[in-house]
Scaffold this motif. Structure first.
Motif, PDB file in Angstrom:
ATOM      1  N   SER A 231      13.667  27.629  55.221  1.00  0.00           N
ATOM      2  CA  SER A 231      13.281  27.808  56.628  1.00  0.00           C
ATOM      3  C   SER A 231      14.375  28.542  57.377  1.00  0.00           C
ATOM      4  O   SER A 231      15.563  28.247  57.205  1.00  0.00           O
ATOM      5  CB  SER A 231      13.029  26.452  57.284  1.00  0.00           C
ATOM      6  N   TRP A 232      13.946  29.466  58.232  1.00  0.00           N
ATOM      7  CA  TRP A 232      14.865  30.320  58.977  1.00  0.00           C
ATOM      8  C   TRP A 232      14.478  30.352  60.447  1.00  0.00           C
ATOM      9  O   TRP A 232      13.313  30.515  60.783  1.00  0.00           O
ATOM     10  CB  TRP A 232      14.817  31.742  58.424  1.00  0.00           C
TER      11      TRP A 232
ATOM     12  N   GLY B 297      10.620  31.355  63.977  1.00  0.00           N
ATOM     13  CA  GLY B 297      11.261  31.908  62.789  1.00  0.00           C
ATOM     14  C   GLY B 297      10.279  32.117  61.656  1.00  0.00           C
ATOM     15  O   GLY B 297       9.092  32.345  61.889  1.00  0.00           O
ATOM     16  N   LYS B 298      10.792  32.038  60.425  1.00  0.00           N
ATOM     17  CA  LYS B 298       9.991  32.268  59.220  1.00  0.00           C
ATOM     18  C   LYS B 298      10.260  31.147  58.229  1.00  0.00           C
ATOM     19  O   LYS B 298      11.344  30.556  58.234  1.00  0.00           O
ATOM     20  CB  LYS B 298      10.358  33.614  58.584  1.00  0.00           C
TER      21      LYS B 298
ATOM     22  N   ALA C 109       4.718  32.717  51.937  1.00  0.00           N
ATOM     23  CA  ALA C 109       5.644  33.001  53.035  1.00  0.00           C
ATOM     24  C   ALA C 109       4.886  32.901  54.356  1.00  0.00           C
ATOM     25  O   ALA C 109       3.756  33.370  54.472  1.00  0.00           O
ATOM     26  CB  ALA C 109       6.250  34.385  52.877  1.00  0.00           C
ATOM     27  N   LYS C 110       5.519  32.287  55.341  1.00  0.00           N
ATOM     28  CA  LYS C 110       4.921  32.095  56.650  1.00  0.00           C
ATOM     29  C   LYS C 110       5.731  32.907  57.666  1.00  0.00           C
ATOM     30  O   LYS C 110       6.808  32.496  58.079  1.00  0.00           O
ATOM     31  CB  LYS C 110       4.893  30.615  56.990  1.00  0.00           C
ATOM     32  N   PRO C 111       5.208  34.082  58.047  1.00  0.00           N
ATOM     33  CA  PRO C 111       5.986  35.000  58.875  1.00  0.00           C
ATOM     34  C   PRO C 111       6.128  34.594  60.331  1.00  0.00           C
ATOM     35  O   PRO C 111       7.105  34.966  60.976  1.00  0.00           O
ATOM     36  CB  PRO C 111       5.213  36.317  58.770  1.00  0.00           C
ATOM     37  N   LEU C 112       5.165  33.843  60.832  1.00  0.00           N
ATOM     38  CA  LEU C 112       5.181  33.511  62.256  1.00  0.00           C
ATOM     39  C   LEU C 112       5.146  32.004  62.466  1.00  0.00           C
ATOM     40  O   LEU C 112       4.103  31.420  62.776  1.00  0.00           O
ATOM     41  CB  LEU C 112       3.990  34.177  62.966  1.00  0.00           C
ATOM     42  N   ILE C 113       6.290  31.381  62.285  1.00  0.00           N
ATOM     43  CA  ILE C 113       6.420  29.971  62.629  1.00  0.00           C
ATOM     44  C   ILE C 113       6.696  29.926  64.132  1.00  0.00           C
ATOM     45  O   ILE C 113       7.690  30.493  64.606  1.00  0.00           O
ATOM     46  CB  ILE C 113       7.558  29.293  61.835  1.00  0.00           C
TER      47      ILE C 113
END
Length: 159
Positions: free
Chosen positions: A45-46, A68-69, A77-81
């Motif tokens: 997590s970022w 974040g991502k 991959a989840k680009p728009l957290i």
């Protein structure tokens, strides 16, 4: 600092803390000096932020309360957290038109970790600032990502 030339970390810190507009050329130059990163090394997590260059996607991310991502695996991959109304985090699959996957792809002559969106002609390329910090640049079809000839730059810090 040796010989008066700022280190990569010093340049990153100056750009990261800038309160006014950041010149895309300064981000391009920093990108060129960073090391590529392997997709498998950035799982996790970022927390993200956007460099204020005036790119229109900055406003879109602010409205969505982009946090974040999250890179669960190379295929997940989840680009728009984003921050939900209740304060929790959620993956905004509507805005991202799905989710994404991680690949090692050539960009500007180097192979580096790249997030490939499932539903848009968009790629987020990453390079390493250090073990817990990445510089990202959004790339893809010009109509989807370019603003006045420059791309969206953002940072990610490992949570």
């Amino acid at each position: 600092m040796s010989g008066g030339t700022p280190s990569v970390r010093e340049r990153w810190n100056a750009l990261r803390t800038a309160t006014g507009p950041v010149a895309p050329d300064a981000l391009d130059a920093l990108w060129a000096d960073l090391a590529p990163v392997d997709a498998s090394s950035i799982l996790g997590s970022w927390r993200g932020f956007v460099f204020p260059t005036g790119h229109p996607v900055e406003r879109v991310l602010a409205r969505s309360r982009w946090h974040g991502k999250r890179f669960v695996s190379l295929d997940d991959a989840k680009p728009l957290i984003c921050r939900a109304d209740d304060g929790g985090l959620r993956s905004d699959t509507a805005a991202g038109r799905g989710e994404a996957s991680l690949w090692n792809i050539e960009f500007r002559g180097e192979v580096t970790a790249t997030m490939v969106y499932d539903g848009m002609p968009v790629f987020d390329h990453f390079k390493r600032v250090d073990d817990t910090t990445l510089l990202g640049v959004m790339n893809g079809k010009a109509a989807a990502v370019s603003a006045g000839g420059h791309l969206l730059y953002f940072g990610l810090e490992r949570e």
